[in-house]
Design an enzyme around this catalytic site. Structure first.
Site, mmCIF file in Angstrom:
data_model
loop_
_atom_site.group_PDB
_atom_site.id
_atom_site.type_symbol
_atom_site.label_atom_id
_atom_site.label_comp_id
_atom_site.label_asym_id
_atom_site.label_seq_id
_atom_site.Cartn_x
_atom_site.Cartn_y
_atom_site.Cartn_z
ATOM 1 N N GLU A 149 -11.265 4.288 6.683
ATOM 2 C CA GLU A 149 -10.086 4.946 7.284
ATOM 3 C C GLU A 149 -10.606 6.081 8.149
ATOM 4 O O GLU A 149 -10.621 7.252 7.754
ATOM 5 C CB GLU A 149 -9.133 5.466 6.199
ATOM 6 N N HIS A 209 1.410 5.448 -2.068
ATOM 7 C CA HIS A 209 0.905 6.521 -2.947
ATOM 8 C C HIS A 209 2.098 7.172 -3.634
ATOM 9 O O HIS A 209 2.667 8.124 -3.127
ATOM 10 C CB HIS A 209 0.115 7.554 -2.142
ATOM 11 N N ASP A 254 2.309 3.214 2.930
ATOM 12 C CA ASP A 254 1.274 4.205 2.636
ATOM 13 C C ASP A 254 1.862 5.530 2.131
ATOM 14 O O ASP A 254 1.564 5.951 1.019
ATOM 15 C CB ASP A 254 0.377 4.447 3.868
ATOM 16 N N HIS A 313 -9.354 1.657 -0.147
ATOM 17 C CA HIS A 313 -9.245 2.356 1.123
ATOM 18 C C HIS A 313 -10.622 2.188 1.763
ATOM 19 O O HIS A 313 -11.629 2.565 1.160
ATOM 20 C CB HIS A 313 -8.982 3.846 0.899
ATOM 21 N N HIS A 364 0.834 -1.215 0.000
ATOM 22 C CA HIS A 364 0.000 0.000 0.000
ATOM 23 C C HIS A 364 0.862 1.255 0.000
ATOM 24 O O HIS A 364 1.504 1.585 0.985
ATOM 25 C CB HIS A 364 -0.923 0.009 1.221
ATOM 26 N N GLN A 387 -9.561 9.343 -5.299
ATOM 27 C CA GLN A 387 -9.304 10.006 -4.015
ATOM 28 C C GLN A 387 -10.488 10.863 -3.532
ATOM 29 O O GLN A 387 -10.791 10.909 -2.343
ATOM 30 C CB GLN A 387 -8.059 10.905 -4.151
#
Ligand code: FE2
Length: 430
Positions: free
Chosen positions: A218, A64, A314, A215, A62, A157
């Site tokens: 969260e 970005h 992450d 996701h 995971h 997102q």
């Protein structure tokens, strides 16, 4: 002729004095007492591991990569919350360029390889109809392919339903070379929209034969229960073992009774789970006074229910997190601490959570330390996986398909103690 023979290695499963023979980029033999003298073929290169730990490479399930190394652009996150991070990323997006995205991602991949991290699943934001970040990361994926497996997730997102054209943008990203279907149900406008997004994204993945990594929940809100829908849709569509719930931080705050019903449903769907301990411990609990919740999902309980769990990095130096260096042992160490995973077996599981578990989640081909697997290997300055986590051990040598791609000198401190010269390497001697 063999290309490489590594002998006198300790393997993560505890076997010592082991030899690993490599030919044409693959492991051809793993056995005890295998040395250059005992092997029938002459190796081109011989490495004495000196009893140190030889592992398959680290895998990050995971990340970005479109946001990494952008720290401070255009400003820093003042509140430290997830929501300010998302807002800040929104401020940065109009200023992104293809070249800057590629340059930052390639710089991060250099860090990764140096740390023995040879496979990364990265989410890429698909909210922007120009597909700038998508095109940049598809380019990066091609460029790093000789030395790193980069798997991309189409990540809406700003919410696939909350954003105008969100579904079309996500589909476009998939057609441009993105691999996996992503989502963010807890950021949709309502709980109902969140559940609808999970359903439509799982259906899309089933239609196109793709993996899913969302996701999910969260949040510190115990009523954020999209994981229940994710498990249900996985079961309904027959996507067992192909769907990952990332973060699942609301599970930290749910009541135990509800979790006792939820866990068997998740296990039945063979849901994979990724916790991101560095990020969860810093972004969650921000609305608490004291005591402050840790926010990480229930990793030991999910593992005990038989599911595959990985720890992801992450973020590294981006709108959500100012720290990090691509060191998956730092990630494992934080997971160990936050999850109270301090028994010998649990510490070993923390090592698995940054190596073979994420490899399974990514469906990596030929990963492992057996004959027939790719010769992707890391020699660590530690004797066991637990010692590797304790020391954030130096990656002495990193091989990709049998070729040396990175090396770092051993960590040794010279001592000058009242005229008694000496040195230490921090290894525990029994
Ligand atoms: Fe994430």
């Amino acid at each position: 002729m063999l290309d490489l023979l590594i002998h006198n290695a300790t393997l993560p499963d505890g076997r010592t004095g082991m030899g690993v023979a490599v030919q044409n980029g693959r492991i051809v033999e793993v056995s005890a007492a295998l040395t250059a003298l005992t092997h029938t073929q002459t190796p081109a290169q011989v490495v004495d591991a000196q009893g140190l730990l030889l592992s398959s490479p680290f895998v990050d399930a995971h990340f970005h990569m479109d946001a990494t190394l952008s720290l401070g652009l255009p400003r820093l996150n003042q509140s430290g919350t997830l929501l300010e991070g998302i807002a800040l990323w929104g401020e940065l997006k109009p200023h992104l360029t293809f070249d800057a995205l590629v340059e930052r991602a390639l710089a991060y991949c250099d860090w990764a390889v140096a740390q023995g991290l040879l496979a990364i699943r990265s989410h890429v934001d698909t909210s922007d109809p120009s597909m700038l970040a998508v095109q940049a990361l598809v380019e990066v994926k091609k460029r790093v392919a000789p030395y790193l497996d980069l798997q991309l997730v189409a990540f809406p997102q700003d919410g696939v339903l909350r954003t105008k054209g969100g579904v079309d943008n996500l589909k476009k990203a998939l057609s441009l070379g993105v691999d996996v279907v992503g989502g963010i149900p807890h950021f949709e406008r309502t709980m109902a929209d969140g559940a609808a997004s999970v359903k439509l994204l799982c259906e899309l993945a089933a239609e196109q034969g793709r993996l899913v990594d969302m996701h999910c929940d969260e949040s510190d809100d115990p009523h954020s229960r999209h994981v229940e829908t994710l498990a249900y849709e996985t079961q309904r569509l027959g996507l067992h073992g192909r769907v990952t719930g990332s973060h699942l931080t609301s599970m930290h705050s749910m009541d135990n009774y509800y979790v006792s019903k939820l866990l068997p449903l998740m296990a039945e769907a063979q849901l994979c789970v990724v916790a991101n301990p560095l990020i969860n411990i810093t972004l969650q609990g921000r609305h608490d006074s004291y005591p402050k919740r840790r926010g990480m999902t229930r990793v030991p309980e999910i593992m005990a229910a038989g599911m595959t769990v990985a720890f992801g990095h992450d973020c590294v130096m981006d709108p959500w997190y100012s720290m990090g260096s691509g060191d998956m042992l730092e990630v494992a160490s934080m997971g160990l601490h936050v999850g109270h995973m301090t028994s010998q077996a649990a510490m070993q599981q923390c090592f698995d959570a940054v190596t073979k578990n994420p490899a399974r989640i990514l469906h990596l081909d030929s990963y492992g330390l057996e004959a027939g697997c790719h010769a992707d290997l890391v020699l660590l300055q530690a004797r066991t996986p637990i010692e590797a986590i304790r020391l954030k051990a130096t990656r002495l040598k990193v091989w990709r398909r049998g070729q040396l791609v990175a090396q770092t000198p051993a960590r040794t401190a010279s001592l000058h103690l009242g005229g008694r010269p000496g040195q230490t390497d921090f290894l525990h001697r029994r």
